[in-house]
Scaffold this motif. Structure first.
Motif, PDB file in Angstrom:
ATOM      1  N   SER A  84      -5.171  -2.614  -5.890  1.00 27.33           N
ATOM      2  CA  SER A  84      -5.590  -3.450  -4.760  1.00 27.33           C
ATOM      3  C   SER A  84      -4.522  -4.480  -4.397  1.00 27.33           C
ATOM      4  N   LEU A  85      -3.922  -5.136  -5.389  1.00 34.41           N
ATOM      5  CA  LEU A  85      -2.881  -6.119  -5.047  1.00 34.41           C
ATOM      6  C   LEU A  85      -1.654  -5.422  -4.448  1.00 34.41           C
ATOM      7  N   GLY A  86      -1.318  -4.243  -4.995  1.00 36.39           N
ATOM      8  CA  GLY A  86      -0.177  -3.492  -4.453  1.00 36.39           C
ATOM      9  C   GLY A  86      -0.407  -3.102  -3.007  1.00 36.39           C
ATOM     10  N   ALA A  87      -1.628  -2.595  -2.720  1.00 32.31           N
ATOM     11  CA  ALA A  87      -1.924  -2.181  -1.347  1.00 32.31           C
ATOM     12  C   ALA A  87      -1.936  -3.392  -0.418  1.00 32.31           C
ATOM     13  N   ALA A  88      -2.551  -4.505  -0.875  1.00 33.78           N
ATOM     14  CA  ALA A  88      -2.654  -5.698  -0.021  1.00 33.78           C
ATOM     15  C   ALA A  88      -1.257  -6.250   0.301  1.00 33.78           C
ATOM     16  N   ALA A  89      -0.409  -6.321  -0.739  1.00 34.43           N
ATOM     17  CA  ALA A  89       0.934  -6.865  -0.510  1.00 34.43           C
ATOM     18  C   ALA A  89       1.742  -5.938   0.399  1.00 34.43           C
ATOM     19  N   THR A  90       1.544  -4.613   0.231  1.00 30.72           N
ATOM     20  CA  THR A  90       2.245  -3.671   1.113  1.00 30.72           C
ATOM     21  C   THR A  90       1.807  -3.868   2.556  1.00 30.72           C
ATOM     22  N   PHE A  91       0.484  -4.068   2.739  1.00 27.15           N
ATOM     23  CA  PHE A  91      -0.027  -4.269   4.098  1.00 27.15           C
ATOM     24  C   PHE A  91       0.552  -5.550   4.702  1.00 27.15           C
ATOM     25  N   SER A  92       0.650  -6.587   3.858  1.00 28.33           N
ATOM     26  CA  SER A  92       1.153  -7.869   4.384  1.00 28.33           C
ATOM     27  C   SER A  92       2.570  -7.729   4.920  1.00 28.33           C
ATOM     28  N   ARG A  93       3.332  -6.753   4.367  1.00 29.97           N
ATOM     29  CA  ARG A  93       4.716  -6.587   4.807  1.00 29.97           C
ATOM     30  C   ARG A  93       4.819  -6.110   6.247  1.00 29.97           C
ATOM     31  N   PHE A  94       3.700  -5.623   6.818  1.00 27.59           N
ATOM     32  CA  PHE A  94       3.763  -5.171   8.218  1.00 27.59           C
ATOM     33  C   PHE A  94       3.688  -6.335   9.202  1.00 27.59           C
TER      34      PHE A  94
ATOM     35  N   GLY B 246      10.462 -10.764  -0.714  1.00 26.58           N
ATOM     36  CA  GLY B 246       9.582 -11.433  -1.666  1.00 26.58           C
ATOM     37  C   GLY B 246       8.336 -10.609  -1.940  1.00 26.58           C
ATOM     38  N   ALA B 247       7.739 -10.035  -0.872  1.00 27.00           N
ATOM     39  CA  ALA B 247       6.533  -9.225  -1.044  1.00 27.00           C
ATOM     40  C   ALA B 247       6.838  -8.001  -1.903  1.00 27.00           C
ATOM     41  N   LEU B 248       8.015  -7.403  -1.678  1.00 26.26           N
ATOM     42  CA  LEU B 248       8.413  -6.228  -2.467  1.00 26.26           C
ATOM     43  C   LEU B 248       8.522  -6.587  -3.947  1.00 26.26           C
ATOM     44  N   ILE B 249       9.191  -7.704  -4.225  1.00 25.95           N
ATOM     45  CA  ILE B 249       9.388  -8.124  -5.620  1.00 25.95           C
ATOM     46  C   ILE B 249       8.055  -8.536  -6.243  1.00 25.95           C
ATOM     47  N   PHE B 250       7.152  -9.082  -5.397  1.00 27.97           N
ATOM     48  CA  PHE B 250       5.823  -9.429  -5.898  1.00 27.97           C
ATOM     49  C   PHE B 250       5.110  -8.188  -6.431  1.00 27.97           C
ATOM     50  N   ILE B 251       5.085  -7.122  -5.625  1.00 25.81           N
ATOM     51  CA  ILE B 251       4.433  -5.877  -6.051  1.00 25.81           C
ATOM     52  C   ILE B 251       5.090  -5.373  -7.333  1.00 25.81           C
ATOM     53  N   LEU B 252       6.416  -5.391  -7.331  1.00 26.98           N
ATOM     54  CA  LEU B 252       7.190  -4.867  -8.455  1.00 26.98           C
ATOM     55  C   LEU B 252       6.858  -5.610  -9.747  1.00 26.98           C
ATOM     56  N   THR B 253       6.984  -6.948  -9.688  1.00 23.03           N
ATOM     57  CA  THR B 253       6.792  -7.730 -10.905  1.00 23.03           C
ATOM     58  C   THR B 253       5.353  -7.664 -11.377  1.00 23.03           C
ATOM     59  N   PHE B 254       4.413  -7.807 -10.450  1.00 27.33           N
ATOM     60  CA  PHE B 254       3.007  -7.778 -10.855  1.00 27.33           C
ATOM     61  C   PHE B 254       2.682  -6.450 -11.535  1.00 27.33           C
ATOM     62  N   SER B 255       3.100  -5.336 -10.912  1.00 33.50           N
ATOM     63  CA  SER B 255       2.798  -4.027 -11.510  1.00 33.50           C
ATOM     64  C   SER B 255       3.435  -3.921 -12.884  1.00 33.50           C
ATOM     65  N   MET B 256       4.694  -4.336 -12.988  1.00 32.06           N
ATOM     66  CA  MET B 256       5.397  -4.156 -14.255  1.00 32.06           C
ATOM     67  C   MET B 256       4.784  -4.996 -15.364  1.00 32.06           C
ATOM     68  N   VAL B 257       4.466  -6.264 -15.041  1.00 31.42           N
ATOM     69  CA  VAL B 257       3.887  -7.138 -16.068  1.00 31.42           C
ATOM     70  C   VAL B 257       2.495  -6.641 -16.445  1.00 31.42           C
ATOM     71  N   ALA B 258       1.673  -6.313 -15.433  1.00 27.99           N
ATOM     72  CA  ALA B 258       0.297  -5.916 -15.701  1.00 27.99           C
ATOM     73  C   ALA B 258       0.262  -4.619 -16.496  1.00 27.99           C
TER      74      ALA B 258
ATOM     75  N   ASP C  31      -2.598   0.025  14.510  1.00 26.62           N
ATOM     76  CA  ASP C  31      -1.921   1.203  13.980  1.00 26.62           C
ATOM     77  C   ASP C  31      -2.507   1.495  12.599  1.00 26.62           C
ATOM     78  N   PRO C  32      -3.563   2.322  12.550  1.00 27.14           N
ATOM     79  CA  PRO C  32      -4.257   2.546  11.270  1.00 27.14           C
ATOM     80  C   PRO C  32      -3.337   3.140  10.215  1.00 27.14           C
ATOM     81  N   ARG C  33      -2.184   3.677  10.629  1.00 24.90           N
ATOM     82  CA  ARG C  33      -1.275   4.244   9.648  1.00 24.90           C
ATOM     83  C   ARG C  33      -0.764   3.186   8.675  1.00 24.90           C
ATOM     84  N   ARG C  34      -0.795   1.905   9.146  1.00 24.70           N
ATOM     85  CA  ARG C  34      -0.381   0.825   8.251  1.00 24.70           C
ATOM     86  C   ARG C  34      -1.327   0.726   7.055  1.00 24.70           C
ATOM     87  N   ILE C  35      -2.644   0.824   7.337  1.00 21.95           N
ATOM     88  CA  ILE C  35      -3.623   0.747   6.248  1.00 21.95           C
ATOM     89  C   ILE C  35      -3.438   1.944   5.327  1.00 21.95           C
TER      90      ILE C  35
END
Lengths: 491, 491
Positions: A138-148, A159-171, B43-47
């Protein structure tokens, strides 16, 4: 027999090729080397940047080479290497933006990751991977969406990319190790070391400032417009006295402006990350450059139409052209001069509005003359009327261009207030500048006409000028008589 | 006393704010949620992309969660996580480009790194860090410099970055460990696992193809031009019969085309990495789209001038405008129809050149009429002559636009051959299409006028048409009579 001959020919060919190979290889290699050399010479900052990256890499390698450092960081040192490679950008703004994004995103995501692992451990051994999986998903998907979102994409994408990266790796690695705090700490500290090395090298070793590049780019684009206008005059009126062969190639200089938007946007975005440097303060109005650049591009669009007139086969009768030649020449020359003065004003960060306004006024007067010329020289026969359409288009485009030059001048004026340009007077406008009044007891060396400009820019003297408010008159030789009552006081 | 009152007022204010806080917070949150929802709906492709990234992350986490996998890869699994986060791009082309760059760069740099470590070990314990340092510095600097070359920057920028990264990491950590081959192998294999997961998810779960986006973007830009032309007609000639209120907002649709170059370049670049998909073969001529897009942008530049005419206050006398209104309307309408047919041809990947050519011919005929109208209706008084300059500019810009429409049509024609468009006849142009000749023994259902188009696109029939070569005539009602002698054979 024939086959034998064939084989012989083939063999000879092969031997010849084998013989030629070294010289061909040599030619190819020298050609490539020359190309690379030329590429480096075109912008030596590229070579410097490459050396800077090599330097940062060597510095960060010390984490491995020096025993005490290796003892405290161990294999985590590779995060520092990774950071150096990824964060080293060409401009200071780019490096700062990536470095700060990386540092803060790692900090936040690391903290959240540690929290997530502790939360998941509450759910027992079986529930742990499920909870961790749900959180990472969920955090990975949310952060990816925020990048749009454009606002996040523009400034915090990395920053959003590194957030996903670090969170996934640590978790995720928290599931297999109990030393998660140590991992998070080592990762963060090595990233800070790598980032700091990059930022220091970027700022203190031959820095390339995105802001300065943007500043120069906008000024140079305005100069390109001026050159194109000059070139246009020479190309459209080949009989024009002022035509030199050099100007003709410059008529299409404006073309690059049409597609420069994305570069300008990127530079303005990076410039906002940079600290104050050189002539630019911390909160320099970087976004205002984009407004000016937009107007310059709008103006360049009209040049495209003008260029179409130059290239067009359908030329009007020569006598008609010669009738409007003079006002058109004056318009393009004066508008060009105004553009050059605007560019100079930006480049030197001084206000030349008197000079700019005079040139704009001159070109506006020439527009009136053009209208007059069009009035009296409209041809009488039906056929000619159709033939002059391209010329009328050209004239009307020139008029549009002058209005854009005025808009650019206004917007640079607004900008000059925000950016604290220093007040300056163009010495060309004050013919009396050569005769200084002696106001104090020292000897003041009379300034020669040719030296005026440099002298005026560099001297600490205060120059006060009073101009009459009448519109400048344009005589046949195109001499500006706009500032007739100028008095100069040197303190 | 006064202070007491003051304090009471402040307290009341604070309480009021505290009371309002929940409702304000609620308003703010709902506003934000609505904004996010709208952004996702646009753009639903983002989701979908965000969910895909979450899915890839969950899949790759299995390297930690599943005991046998963790036993074989250990903490190297984090390289797989890192790869998934970094390689997951919005389009298939982006993911493939990054994934392949990463895989090959890691392979090459890993091999070179291992070689460098072995070479350095030959120089003894003291010489080892020096040799390694020199190698890391020089290869790092060289690879950084190579990233400036446009050809490398465009396609292999990420590969060069990963090359520097992997080489430095392998070479530097080789100083401290003897298991360098194991490290290199684990890094490569986990990167391959991560990259493969990303590429598979990207291609097989709701793929977003950069090529298809480019294809649609170019077609839509042409439609935008057509809409702007239609809108222009409605706005410049408000009395025009065909004006509907809806068209007026469309007159500035072309604006976005002026700045779409960088998006198109990126998409074309990514599309070249994609395998054949849908209607596009593997070696689809992606770069040709850029040529068409360039012409479309050139055309849009002329729309900017046209827009200036619409916004201009200096309107010519109404009687003069009304005299040239009809040819101008026909030019813009026919050019608009031609653009729409070109866009349809691209969208459906079928050739509609008969239809396009007819519309272009019609608009060219209207240009002749416009010239004629200009000839007879040139005003006689001096004042009027100056007033009509903007109208003449408008007319001449319209003429330029038609020539660009023709260029776009030619370049789409060229492209259609390279891209294997299927041959198609616009049924509107062939009035006899309703009456098929019965050439074989089965019953052929007569095709109704309204169904023609769909029928023609979907049927496997071969349609052969013979056209007369005379230019089409344009009558007052603007009916196309271009293809009068069409014969249709259905096999």
């Amino acid at each position: 027999m024939e086959m034998d001959l064939n084989a012989q020919v083939k063999k000879a060919c092969f031997l010849q090729r084998l013989k030629d190979f070294p010289s061909k290889l040599k030619d190819g290699v020298t050609k490539h080397i020359k190309h690379v050399q030329k590429f480096g010479k075109d912008d030596p900052r590229r070579i410097i940047h490459s050396i800077k990256v090599g330097l940062s890499l060597t510095l960060v390698s010390m984490l491995y080479y020096v025993r005490p450092l290796y003892n405290s960081f161990g294999v985590s040192g590779m995060w520092a290497i990774l950071t150096v490679v990824v964060v080293s950008e060409f401009t200071v703004g780019g490096t700062l933006s990536k470095g700060l994004n990386r540092a803060f995103a790692t900090l936040i995501a690391g903290a959240l990751g540690v929290g997530a692992v502790h939360l998941a451990r509450l759910c027992g051994h079986k529930g742990e991977p499920i909870v961790l999986g749900i959180l990472v998903f969920s955090l990975g998907a949310a952060a990816t969406f925020s990048r749009f979102f454009p606002r996040i994409k523009q400034r915090y994408d990395y920053g959003a990319l590194i957030f996903i990266l670090t969170f996934s790796m640590v978790a995720v690695s928290g599931y297999r190790t109990d030393e998660i705090l140590v991992i998070a700490y080592q990762r963060l500290s090595t990233i800070l070391i790598g980032g700091t090395i990059c930022i220091l090298v970027s700022i203190f070793v031959f820095p390339v400032w995105a802001g300065e590049d943007l500043h120069k780019m906008v000024a140079n684009n305005i100069i390109k417009l001026a050159n194109s206008l000059e070139g246009f005059e020479g190309e459209y009126f080949p009989s024009s006295e002022k035509t030199s062969k050099g100007t003709n190639s410059s008529v299409r200089e404006y073309k690059s402006i049409l597609t420069s938007k994305s570069t300008e946007d990127t530079l303005a975005n990076l410039a906002r990350w940079e600290p104050g440097h050189g002539r630019f303060r911390l909160r320099h109005p970087w976004t205002k450059y984009l407004k000016i650049a937009g107007l310059v591009r709008q103006c360049a669009i009209h040049f495209e139409v003008l260029n179409g007139c130059v290239l067009s086969d359908a030329k009007a009768p020569q006598d008609f052209i010669s009738k409007i030649q003079e006002p058109c020449s004056i318009i393009s020359r004066e508008a060009g001069e105004a553009l050059k003065a605007i560019a100079k004003s930006i480049k030197t960060m001084s206000r030349y509005h008197v000079c700019v306004n005079t040139h704009i006024k001159n070109s506006k007067n020439a527009i009136e003359n053009l209208r007059l010329a069009l009035k009296v020289s409209f041809p009488e026969t039906d056929k000619d009327l159709l033939e002059i359409i391209p010329v009328v288009t050209m004239a009307s485009t020139l008029i549009d261009i002058v209005s854009y030059v005025e808009k650019i001048s206004e917007s640079v004026d607004e900008f000059s207030v925000l950016a604290h340009f220093k007040e300056n007077l163009d010495p060309k406008l004050s013919p009396e500048l050569g005769q200084h009044h002696l106001l104090h007891k020292g000897t003041v060396k009379p300034v020669l006409e040719g030296d005026n400009e440099e002298e005026c820019n560099n001297s600490p003297h205060v120059v006060i000028a009073v101009h009459d408010e009448q519109p400048p008159t344009v005589n046949e030789n195109n001499v500006n008589l706009g500032a007739e009552k100028t008095t100069v006081v040197v303190v």
